[in-house]
Enzyme design. Sequence first.
Site, mmCIF file in Angstrom:
data_model
loop_
_atom_site.group_PDB
_atom_site.id
_atom_site.type_symbol
_atom_site.label_atom_id
_atom_site.label_comp_id
_atom_site.label_asym_id
_atom_site.label_seq_id
_atom_site.Cartn_x
_atom_site.Cartn_y
_atom_site.Cartn_z
ATOM 1 C CG HIS A 196 71.601 -22.135 61.774
ATOM 2 N ND1 HIS A 196 70.942 -22.303 60.570
ATOM 3 C CD2 HIS A 196 72.357 -23.248 61.933
ATOM 4 C CE1 HIS A 196 71.283 -23.444 60.030
ATOM 5 N NE2 HIS A 196 72.137 -24.061 60.842
ATOM 6 C CD GLU A 216 76.077 -28.910 62.532
ATOM 7 O OE1 GLU A 216 76.395 -29.564 63.543
ATOM 8 O OE2 GLU A 216 74.906 -28.815 62.135
#
Length: 343
Positions: A79, A191
């Site tokens: 990201h 994550e």
Amino acid sequence: MTHGISSSSPFLFHHQSTVTSIKGRPRPVSIASLSAHPSTRFALVCSSSSSSSLSDMDNTSSTSLFPLHRCKILHLVRHAQGIHNVEGEKNHKAYLSPELFDAHLTPLGWQQVDNLHKHVHASGLVKRIDLVITSPLLRTMQTAVGVFGGGGYVDGVDAPPLMVANAGNSDRSAISSLNCPPFLAMELCREHLGVHPCDKRRRISEYQPLFPAIDFSLIENDEDVLWEADIREPNEDVAARGMKFMNWLWTRKEKEIAVVTHSGFLYHTLSRYGNDCHPLVKKEISKHFANCELRSMVIVDKSMIGSDSPTTNYPGKIPCGPDISSEAADENHSGNGVPNSSN
């Protein structure tokens, strides 16, 4: 109107593109480097023996060949810059701040998204991608739709937008779902779970109005039942989850897939690969990703996990006729005590 948010194993190797249950623990597999041409499907690969030394590799063939229908191309993306990256750079303890819950992109992060968007469109990469998989957190979904999505959304179009205007305090226009791949949210590529509020997601029912064209159907729970406030997921569990994700990809029919995910997930997953490769190859694959970096890989099904049939192979011998090769004829003659002769 604007919207905000209320608070058995595959084989993977590097492909130089024109651009770049959760608890399961599949076996680790190997990675190697691929040629720079974007249409290439065969690669320079690592030795298959985990005990091989570098000198052994130097003395053996470094090429390997795989059937095309047992390969998939992955375009892995971290990201863009999030607010947690900025605050964490100043003070690591900031990652514990509830104010960073489900961190969104910064204005600089959106500039990074715009630049990668231009790159994947100018290179033609976006036209080759069959599916975009994204971690279901705000920063990854913003990155995914910003990079691989269509142009600006126009009211009245008979297709929902990928992202509505100002989703997640983005101060961005709505993004169209036309002329782009489908998008799928997947929990396996999240994550590190636990402790850090920035890595905790919102309810799926909160995301759906903001990202109407993303498919959330594979996420079983509306609430985030995976994140725990007092337990940080061990690195080895992140890697094992990554292995499960790689194996899951073989249940998909798509051949070229973009995955928008996180630094920790990518690092711990890819670090499980390439231990039998030259150190520079392993470093190339497993080094930490920069914000909004894209790296392309090829994953190879060496264990018959997938069930895809070849689409370009042709059986030959149509019409049928004699087709014995000169080599086979020589072997037959030798077996009968007849000296080899040229055919």
